[in-house]
Design a protein around this motif. Sequence first.
Motif, PDB file in Angstrom:
ATOM      1  N   ASP A 203       0.825  -1.215   0.000  1.00  0.00           N
ATOM      2  CA  ASP A 203       0.000   0.000   0.000  1.00  0.00           C
ATOM      3  C   ASP A 203       0.856   1.261   0.000  1.00  0.00           C
ATOM      4  OD1 ASP A 203      -2.278  -1.536  -0.022  1.00  0.00           O
ATOM      5  OD2 ASP A 203      -2.634  -1.404   2.146  1.00  0.00           O
ATOM      6  N   ALA A 204       1.946   1.246   0.743  1.00  0.00           N
ATOM      7  CA  ALA A 204       2.806   2.423   0.815  1.00  0.00           C
ATOM      8  C   ALA A 204       3.439   2.732  -0.544  1.00  0.00           C
ATOM      9  CB  ALA A 204       3.894   2.213   1.861  1.00  0.00           C
ATOM     10  N   THR A 205       3.852   1.678  -1.257  1.00  0.00           N
ATOM     11  CA  THR A 205       4.459   1.868  -2.574  1.00  0.00           C
ATOM     12  C   THR A 205       3.431   2.387  -3.564  1.00  0.00           C
ATOM     13  OG1 THR A 205       6.037   0.081  -2.145  1.00  0.00           O
ATOM     14  CG2 THR A 205       5.714   0.740  -4.437  1.00  0.00           C
ATOM     15  N   ARG A 206       2.228   1.822  -3.516  1.00  0.00           N
ATOM     16  CA  ARG A 206       1.168   2.310  -4.409  1.00  0.00           C
ATOM     17  C   ARG A 206       0.857   3.779  -4.134  1.00  0.00           C
ATOM     18  NH1 ARG A 206      -3.584  -1.970  -5.847  1.00  0.00           N
ATOM     19  NH2 ARG A 206      -2.295  -3.819  -6.171  1.00  0.00           N
ATOM     20  N   ALA A 207       0.769   4.135  -2.847  1.00  0.00           N
ATOM     21  CA  ALA A 207       0.461   5.526  -2.486  1.00  0.00           C
ATOM     22  C   ALA A 207       1.542   6.460  -3.004  1.00  0.00           C
ATOM     23  CB  ALA A 207       0.322   5.646  -0.973  1.00  0.00           C
ATOM     24  N   ARG A 208       2.798   6.019  -2.914  1.00  0.00           N
ATOM     25  CA  ARG A 208       3.901   6.832  -3.426  1.00  0.00           C
ATOM     26  C   ARG A 208       3.801   7.021  -4.931  1.00  0.00           C
ATOM     27  NH1 ARG A 208       8.629   5.061  -5.508  1.00  0.00           N
ATOM     28  NH2 ARG A 208       8.402   2.971  -4.601  1.00  0.00           N
ATOM     29  N   MET A 209       3.453   5.956  -5.652  1.00  0.00           N
ATOM     30  CA  MET A 209       3.330   6.046  -7.102  1.00  0.00           C
ATOM     31  C   MET A 209       2.124   6.893  -7.500  1.00  0.00           C
ATOM     32  SD  MET A 209       4.464   2.173  -8.220  1.00  0.00           S
ATOM     33  CE  MET A 209       4.786   2.582  -9.934  1.00  0.00           C
ATOM     34  N   PHE A 210       0.985   6.705  -6.810  1.00  0.00           N
ATOM     35  CA  PHE A 210      -0.209   7.494  -7.117  1.00  0.00           C
ATOM     36  C   PHE A 210       0.058   8.982  -6.916  1.00  0.00           C
ATOM     37  CE2 PHE A 210      -3.456   3.885  -6.114  1.00  0.00           C
ATOM     38  CZ  PHE A 210      -3.165   3.293  -7.333  1.00  0.00           C
ATOM     39  N   ALA A 211       0.886   9.300  -5.921  1.00  0.00           N
ATOM     40  CA  ALA A 211       1.175  10.710  -5.630  1.00  0.00           C
ATOM     41  C   ALA A 211       1.899  11.391  -6.786  1.00  0.00           C
ATOM     42  CB  ALA A 211       2.013  10.816  -4.358  1.00  0.00           C
ATOM     43  N   ASN A 212       2.569  10.592  -7.624  1.00  0.00           N
ATOM     44  CA  ASN A 212       3.314  11.146  -8.755  1.00  0.00           C
ATOM     45  C   ASN A 212       2.556  11.053 -10.078  1.00  0.00           C
ATOM     46  OD1 ASN A 212       5.835  11.895  -7.476  1.00  0.00           O
ATOM     47  ND2 ASN A 212       6.213   9.706  -7.197  1.00  0.00           N
ATOM     48  N   MET A 213       1.317  10.536 -10.042  1.00  0.00           N
ATOM     49  CA  MET A 213       0.570  10.303 -11.281  1.00  0.00           C
ATOM     50  C   MET A 213      -0.416  11.426 -11.559  1.00  0.00           C
ATOM     51  SD  MET A 213      -0.066   6.201 -10.803  1.00  0.00           S
ATOM     52  CE  MET A 213      -1.059   6.000 -12.288  1.00  0.00           C
ATOM     53  N   CYS A 214      -0.561  11.775 -12.831  1.00  0.00           N
ATOM     54  CA  CYS A 214      -1.595  12.734 -13.239  1.00  0.00           C
ATOM     55  C   CYS A 214      -2.982  12.113 -13.055  1.00  0.00           C
ATOM     56  CB  CYS A 214      -1.402  13.133 -14.693  1.00  0.00           C
ATOM     57  SG  CYS A 214       0.222  13.808 -15.079  1.00  0.00           S
ATOM     58  N   LEU A 215      -3.083  10.822 -13.319  1.00  0.00           N
ATOM     59  CA  LEU A 215      -4.333  10.073 -13.156  1.00  0.00           C
ATOM     60  C   LEU A 215      -4.088   9.017 -12.086  1.00  0.00           C
ATOM     61  CD1 LEU A 215      -5.176   9.538 -16.951  1.00  0.00           C
ATOM     62  CD2 LEU A 215      -6.002  11.368 -15.456  1.00  0.00           C
ATOM     63  N   PRO A 216      -4.307   9.336 -10.829  1.00  0.00           N
ATOM     64  CA  PRO A 216      -3.906   8.453  -9.725  1.00  0.00           C
ATOM     65  C   PRO A 216      -4.814   7.241  -9.534  1.00  0.00           C
ATOM     66  CG  PRO A 216      -4.997  10.382  -8.851  1.00  0.00           C
ATOM     67  CD  PRO A 216      -4.880  10.598 -10.329  1.00  0.00           C
ATOM     68  N   ARG A 217      -4.639   6.278 -10.392  1.00  0.00           N
ATOM     69  CA  ARG A 217      -5.394   5.021 -10.307  1.00  0.00           C
ATOM     70  C   ARG A 217      -4.621   3.945 -11.042  1.00  0.00           C
ATOM     71  NH1 ARG A 217      -7.646   3.585 -15.177  1.00  0.00           N
ATOM     72  NH2 ARG A 217      -8.097   5.238 -16.696  1.00  0.00           N
ATOM     73  N   LEU A 218      -5.012   2.703 -10.816  1.00  0.00           N
ATOM     74  CA  LEU A 218      -4.471   1.598 -11.595  1.00  0.00           C
ATOM     75  C   LEU A 218      -5.051   1.637 -13.010  1.00  0.00           C
ATOM     76  CD1 LEU A 218      -4.716  -1.418  -9.106  1.00  0.00           C
ATOM     77  CD2 LEU A 218      -2.634  -0.264  -9.852  1.00  0.00           C
ATOM     78  N   GLY A 219      -4.190   1.415 -13.989  1.00  0.00           N
ATOM     79  CA  GLY A 219      -4.689   1.249 -15.343  1.00  0.00           C
ATOM     80  C   GLY A 219      -5.314  -0.123 -15.501  1.00  0.00           C
ATOM     81  N   GLN A 220      -6.219  -0.252 -16.450  1.00  0.00           N
ATOM     82  CA  GLN A 220      -6.851  -1.531 -16.720  1.00  0.00           C
ATOM     83  C   GLN A 220      -6.158  -2.229 -17.895  1.00  0.00           C
ATOM     84  OE1 GLN A 220      -9.275  -2.834 -14.641  1.00  0.00           O
ATOM     85  NE2 GLN A 220      -8.540  -1.038 -13.501  1.00  0.00           N
ATOM     86  N   PRO A 221      -6.036  -3.553 -17.842  1.00  0.00           N
ATOM     87  CA  PRO A 221      -5.339  -4.267 -18.917  1.00  0.00           C
ATOM     88  C   PRO A 221      -5.878  -3.955 -20.306  1.00  0.00           C
ATOM     89  CG  PRO A 221      -5.712  -5.732 -17.072  1.00  0.00           C
ATOM     90  CD  PRO A 221      -6.451  -4.463 -16.756  1.00  0.00           C
ATOM     91  N   GLU A 222      -7.196  -3.791 -20.434  1.00  0.00           N
ATOM     92  CA  GLU A 222      -7.754  -3.511 -21.752  1.00  0.00           C
ATOM     93  C   GLU A 222      -7.335  -2.138 -22.278  1.00  0.00           C
ATOM     94  OE1 GLU A 222     -11.176  -2.823 -18.763  1.00  0.00           O
ATOM     95  OE2 GLU A 222      -9.490  -4.227 -19.042  1.00  0.00           O
ATOM     96  N   GLU A 223      -6.965  -1.220 -21.381  1.00  0.00           N
ATOM     97  CA  GLU A 223      -6.494   0.089 -21.832  1.00  0.00           C
ATOM     98  C   GLU A 223      -5.164  -0.041 -22.563  1.00  0.00           C
ATOM     99  OE1 GLU A 223      -8.254   3.463 -18.991  1.00  0.00           O
ATOM    100  OE2 GLU A 223      -7.098   1.965 -17.850  1.00  0.00           O
ATOM    101  N   VAL A 224      -4.352  -0.991 -22.154  1.00  0.00           N
ATOM    102  CA  VAL A 224      -3.137  -1.303 -22.902  1.00  0.00           C
ATOM    103  C   VAL A 224      -3.517  -1.956 -24.231  1.00  0.00           C
ATOM    104  CG1 VAL A 224      -0.939  -2.525 -22.887  1.00  0.00           C
ATOM    105  CG2 VAL A 224      -1.854  -1.578 -20.756  1.00  0.00           C
ATOM    106  N   GLY A 225      -4.511  -2.843 -24.178  1.00  0.00           N
ATOM    107  CA  GLY A 225      -4.968  -3.508 -25.398  1.00  0.00           C
ATOM    108  C   GLY A 225      -5.448  -2.538 -26.460  1.00  0.00           C
ATOM    109  N   TYR A 226      -6.147  -1.486 -26.059  1.00  0.00           N
ATOM    110  CA  TYR A 226      -6.627  -0.496 -27.022  1.00  0.00           C
ATOM    111  C   TYR A 226      -5.458   0.232 -27.691  1.00  0.00           C
ATOM    112  CZ  TYR A 226     -11.073  -1.181 -24.563  1.00  0.00           C
ATOM    113  OH  TYR A 226     -12.191  -1.732 -23.996  1.00  0.00           O
ATOM    114  N   SER A 227      -4.412   0.476 -26.923  1.00  0.00           N
ATOM    115  CA  SER A 227      -3.239   1.128 -27.494  1.00  0.00           C
ATOM    116  C   SER A 227      -2.526   0.209 -28.481  1.00  0.00           C
ATOM    117  CB  SER A 227      -2.286   1.545 -26.367  1.00  0.00           C
ATOM    118  OG  SER A 227      -2.916   2.453 -25.501  1.00  0.00           O
ATOM    119  N   VAL A 228      -2.460  -1.076 -28.142  1.00  0.00           N
ATOM    120  CA  VAL A 228      -1.878  -2.046 -29.070  1.00  0.00           C
ATOM    121  C   VAL A 228      -2.715  -2.112 -30.344  1.00  0.00           C
ATOM    122  CG1 VAL A 228      -1.320  -4.479 -29.446  1.00  0.00           C
ATOM    123  CG2 VAL A 228      -0.795  -3.407 -27.244  1.00  0.00           C
ATOM    124  N   LEU A 229      -4.035  -2.092 -30.193  1.00  0.00           N
ATOM    125  CA  LEU A 229      -4.915  -2.112 -31.365  1.00  0.00           C
ATOM    126  C   LEU A 229      -4.572  -0.970 -32.307  1.00  0.00           C
ATOM    127  CD1 LEU A 229      -7.357  -2.957 -33.059  1.00  0.00           C
ATOM    128  CD2 LEU A 229      -8.807  -1.658 -31.467  1.00  0.00           C
TER     129      LEU A 229
END
Length: 255
Positions: A203-229
Amino acid sequence: MDLKDIFGLEGKVALVTGSTKGIGRATAEVLAQAGAHVIISSRNPDDCVAVAAELQQSGLSAEAHACHIGTPDAIDATETYLRETHSGLDILVNNAVLSPLRTIEDTDLGLFRKAVEVDLQGYWFMSAAAARLMKPRGGGSIVNIASVAALHPDRGLALYSTLKTSLIGMSRAFALEYGGENIRVNTVMPGLIETRLAEKYDDATRARMFANMCLPRLGQPEEVGYSVLYLVSPAAGYVTGAGLVIDGGLSVGLT
């Protein structure tokens, strides 16, 4: 061409390695939804069959073919299978990965070699095999799944980050060498995606990463799939040797 045709993959044969779970599975499903015949591939034959059956039950075109990309003989066998069964290949998504979470000093030679066999050697020789299969078809598209860790290494992921960085150079080299054959090669660099690797972060590592993100959430696997498409579709017909970052702005926050 209308948008349906520009992003459509009707009649295309796509091999996605490591596609029984996570980003690979989601990407395979996205490509199948776009009209491609998708070959589900990983080390475990039973898992490949199960995922291919799930896609088929959804009305999508899929089949199973097991391949351990860290084993050269398995890559050779897959190339022969694709040539004999489909007369070639149109799309390769290199996604299978070994992602050890170790410090540098805890990374022994055996683990190092095993990771290189899968994360670099496997991508290299699978891509070379794919290129041979794509040439008679007038071209094709290869996408290597790297990671934002290639740009911003994290503690405990030194080996993973090193090998993912190498994929950027590999993709550019392949793009240069095979461009004349109309074979495009690109790299996708996901950030913190909801997969088994993300589960390793506390949890601490996730919180640290979220603090540096413009969109502070986990990405979804299909969002990578759309980019590959996008990268494998006619819409990206003039895109090769490129690297696409999909990280919710994490790399922006870290600069």
